[in-house]
Design a protein around this motif. Structure first.
Motif, short mmCIF file in Angstrom:
data_model
loop_
_atom_site.label_atom_id
_atom_site.label_comp_id
_atom_site.label_asym_id
_atom_site.label_seq_id
_atom_site.Cartn_x
_atom_site.Cartn_y
_atom_site.Cartn_z
N LEU A 25 40.65 47.87 40.10
CA LEU A 25 40.74 46.48 39.70
C LEU A 25 39.23 45.86 39.49
O LEU A 25 39.22 45.13 38.47
CB LEU A 25 41.68 45.80 40.71
CG LEU A 25 43.32 46.05 40.63
CD1 LEU A 25 43.91 45.20 41.46
CD2 LEU A 25 43.49 45.93 39.13
N HIS A 28 37.40 46.64 36.47
CA HIS A 28 38.18 46.03 35.28
C HIS A 28 38.46 44.55 35.20
O HIS A 28 38.61 44.05 33.97
CB HIS A 28 39.50 46.89 35.04
CG HIS A 28 39.40 48.18 34.69
ND1 HIS A 28 39.29 49.16 35.65
CD2 HIS A 28 39.27 48.90 33.48
CE1 HIS A 28 39.20 50.44 35.19
NE2 HIS A 28 39.16 50.27 33.73
N ILE A 29 38.28 43.83 36.33
CA ILE A 29 38.51 42.46 36.37
C ILE A 29 37.32 41.80 36.86
O ILE A 29 37.02 42.02 38.20
CB ILE A 29 39.95 42.02 36.91
CG1 ILE A 29 41.04 42.87 36.39
CG2 ILE A 29 39.89 40.56 37.01
CD1 ILE A 29 42.14 42.45 37.28
N GLN A 57 42.24 34.99 44.06
CA GLN A 57 43.19 35.28 43.09
C GLN A 57 44.35 35.98 43.28
O GLN A 57 44.03 36.78 44.38
CB GLN A 57 42.30 35.99 41.87
CG GLN A 57 42.62 35.89 40.63
CD GLN A 57 41.58 36.02 39.75
OE1 GLN A 57 40.58 36.35 40.00
NE2 GLN A 57 42.02 35.92 38.26
N PHE A 59 47.61 38.44 41.94
CA PHE A 59 47.94 39.28 41.00
C PHE A 59 49.45 39.96 41.06
O PHE A 59 49.61 39.82 42.19
CB PHE A 59 47.06 40.28 40.61
CG PHE A 59 45.69 40.00 40.14
CD1 PHE A 59 45.40 39.63 38.82
CD2 PHE A 59 44.68 39.99 41.23
CE1 PHE A 59 43.98 39.38 38.54
CE2 PHE A 59 43.46 39.67 40.90
CZ PHE A 59 42.98 39.14 39.58
N ASN A 84 50.87 40.48 26.30
CA ASN A 84 49.57 39.76 25.54
C ASN A 84 49.84 39.41 24.12
O ASN A 84 49.35 38.30 23.93
CB ASN A 84 48.48 40.93 25.80
CG ASN A 84 47.66 40.77 27.05
OD1 ASN A 84 47.74 39.87 27.98
ND2 ASN A 84 47.09 42.09 27.38
N LYS A 95 49.90 36.19 31.59
CA LYS A 95 48.82 37.00 31.05
C LYS A 95 48.53 38.29 31.75
O LYS A 95 48.70 38.37 32.97
CB LYS A 95 47.59 36.06 31.21
CG LYS A 95 46.31 36.84 30.89
CD LYS A 95 45.11 35.85 30.78
CE LYS A 95 43.65 36.78 30.36
NZ LYS A 95 42.73 35.89 30.45
N TYR A 97 46.33 41.65 32.48
CA TYR A 97 44.74 41.75 32.65
C TYR A 97 44.26 43.26 32.30
O TYR A 97 43.57 43.37 31.75
CB TYR A 97 44.44 41.58 33.95
CG TYR A 97 44.21 39.96 34.25
CD1 TYR A 97 43.16 39.23 33.91
CD2 TYR A 97 45.38 39.28 34.89
CE1 TYR A 97 43.13 37.72 34.10
CE2 TYR A 97 45.38 38.05 35.14
CZ TYR A 97 44.32 37.18 34.89
OH TYR A 97 44.19 35.80 35.17
N VAL A 98 45.25 44.37 32.86
CA VAL A 98 44.46 45.65 32.57
C VAL A 98 45.86 46.52 32.95
O VAL A 98 46.84 46.18 33.65
CB VAL A 98 43.69 45.86 33.99
CG1 VAL A 98 44.30 45.71 35.32
CG2 VAL A 98 43.11 47.46 33.67
N TYR A 111 50.45 48.28 35.30
CA TYR A 111 49.84 47.14 34.83
C TYR A 111 49.59 46.05 35.80
O TYR A 111 50.31 46.02 36.64
CB TYR A 111 49.96 46.66 33.37
CG TYR A 111 51.38 45.89 33.49
CD1 TYR A 111 51.29 44.61 33.42
CD2 TYR A 111 52.43 46.57 33.12
CE1 TYR A 111 52.47 43.89 33.51
CE2 TYR A 111 53.83 45.84 33.38
CZ TYR A 111 53.70 44.26 33.25
OH TYR A 111 54.79 43.65 33.38
N MET A 113 49.09 42.07 36.16
CA MET A 113 49.20 40.50 35.39
C MET A 113 49.14 39.30 36.22
O MET A 113 49.00 39.51 37.57
CB MET A 113 50.53 40.40 34.82
CG MET A 113 51.88 40.25 35.53
SD MET A 113 53.63 40.15 34.69
CE MET A 113 54.61 40.10 36.14
N GLU A 114 48.89 38.18 35.80
CA GLU A 114 48.76 36.91 36.49
C GLU A 114 49.95 36.68 37.53
O GLU A 114 50.96 37.14 36.94
CB GLU A 114 48.37 35.88 35.62
CG GLU A 114 49.31 35.09 34.92
CD GLU A 114 49.20 33.98 34.11
OE1 GLU A 114 48.60 33.22 34.89
OE2 GLU A 114 49.62 33.81 33.03
#
Length: 355
Positions: A25, A28-29, A57, A59, A84, A95, A97-98, A111, A113-114
């Motif tokens: 992560l 990628h973030i 944060q 996720f 997305n 949203k 993210y990856v 995957y 997401m938020e």
């Protein structure tokens, strides 16, 4: 925030390794610091959902279940793409993210997401919400309004015109769920022969206007604003989303909609507060949907029976994994009883149907 949906201890056999996820992560973030605390959301019987809490944060990670998987189900990349791209026309999608296709990270695609913090309703309305019957009715209508809004999304404008094949959708669903049910049969499962014959005989043409079909629109897949519980701020669980007939999607949702006067055995299946004073009955739900969408619905019995059969197919696929020891989740032991009850409900609808 006590009513905000809470994660819990991870179920045995479904653990994730933070030492493997964290570096992936962070690569990628941007801006992630610290080490994530990982817990699991208790809901759901299909894809597994985890909470990753970094110091600054949070996720949500989604991965397929362990064990046998239906061929077309649990497509992480597809769900990631839908989140997305659909956000442009339906702002209730979290949203994403990856999307990780390297199965060596956790043993499967996943995957991230938020996390949309809010209230997710389960079997009953929390008394702390203080919803009287009038507010409950307003919440129910808001739930249907979002459903209508989703069915009105211009999916081509969102770049999702290739998500499914709307033409022939009704026939394809009846055929497809019949085949999937047969493949998931166990010796103790009902065969649904009478219902399948009726669905094939009474099958209507596709609705002339196709739409995004969520395929799992229920109260436990929507997130309410913790500061204003009448407001829906998120819609979850897009793994089964496709393009097709909006009335088939309505049938899917109504299959889960257990109302206050349903008999006691049916009440045992309820997983959302659709029985609460103020919630619309299935008939009222259909009428309100028809009014808000401008769609005339003459054959509600067909779509509802289809929804019950499809739900039985989902239940049986999960029970198949339990029956063959591919999952140890003891919740699934009862799914065979749910399947038999769904068949009884379908036969009752057919017996009363004017179709």
């Amino acid at each position: 925030m006590a009513l905000t949906d809470q994660s819990t201890r991870i179920r045995s056999g479904e653990e994730l390794d933070a030492s493997l996820i964290d570096p992936y992560l962070k690569a990628h973030i941007p801006g992630l610091t610290g080490t994530p605390q990982i817990s699991q959301f208790p809901g759901g019987a299909s894809n597994l959902t985890y909470l990753l809490e970094y110091p600054d944060q949070e996720f949500v990670l989604r991965r397929p279940p362990f064990g046998h998987k239906a061929k077309s189900a649990h497509d992480m990349g597809r769900e990631f793409r839908i989140l997305n791209q659909l956000r442009d026309g339906f702002p209730y999608c979290p949203k994403a993210y990856v999307h990780c296709t390297d199965e060596s990270v956790i043993g499967a695609e996943f995957y991230v997401m938020e996390r949309v913090k809010g209230i997710i309703l389960r079997s009953d309305l929390p008394p702390e919400l203080g919803l009287d019957s009038a507010k409950t009715e307003a919440l129910c209508k808001s739930f249907i309004d979002r459903f209508v809004e989703l069915h009105r999304v211009d999916y081509n404008a969102c770049g999702l015109g290739d998500l499914g094949k709307p033409e022939g959708y009704v026939a394809r669903q009846i055929k497809g769920w019949s085949e999937r049910y047969e493949k998931a049969l166990t010796p103790d499962a009902p065969h649904w022969e009478q219902v399948k014959a009726w669905l094939n005989d009474k099958m209507p043409a596709d609705h002339p206007t196709s739409s995004i079909v969520h395929n799992d629109y229920r109260f436990d897949n929507v997130i309410l604003d913790p500061n204003n519980p009448m407001q829906i701020i998120g819609v979850l669980d897009w793994e089964l989303t496709t393009l097709g007939d909006p009335l088939m999607d309505l049938g899917n949702t109504l299959a889960y909609w257990i109302q206050a006067d349903d008999p006691a055995p049916v009440q045992l299946m309820r997983r959302q507060p659709s029985h609460a004073p103020g919630m619309l009955t299935r008939r009222e739900f259909v009428d309100y949907y028809a009014e808000r969408s401008g769609i005339q619905i003459d054959n509600f019995d067909f779509y509802y029976t289809y929804g019950l059969f499809r739900l039985a197919g989902i239940v049986q696929q999960i029970y198949y994994r339990f029956f063959h020891g591919q999952t140890q989740d003891k919740r699934f032991a009862q799914f065979i009883h749910m399947n038999k009850l769904l068949e009884q409900m379908s036969l009752q609808v057919i017996a009363k149907s004017s179709l």
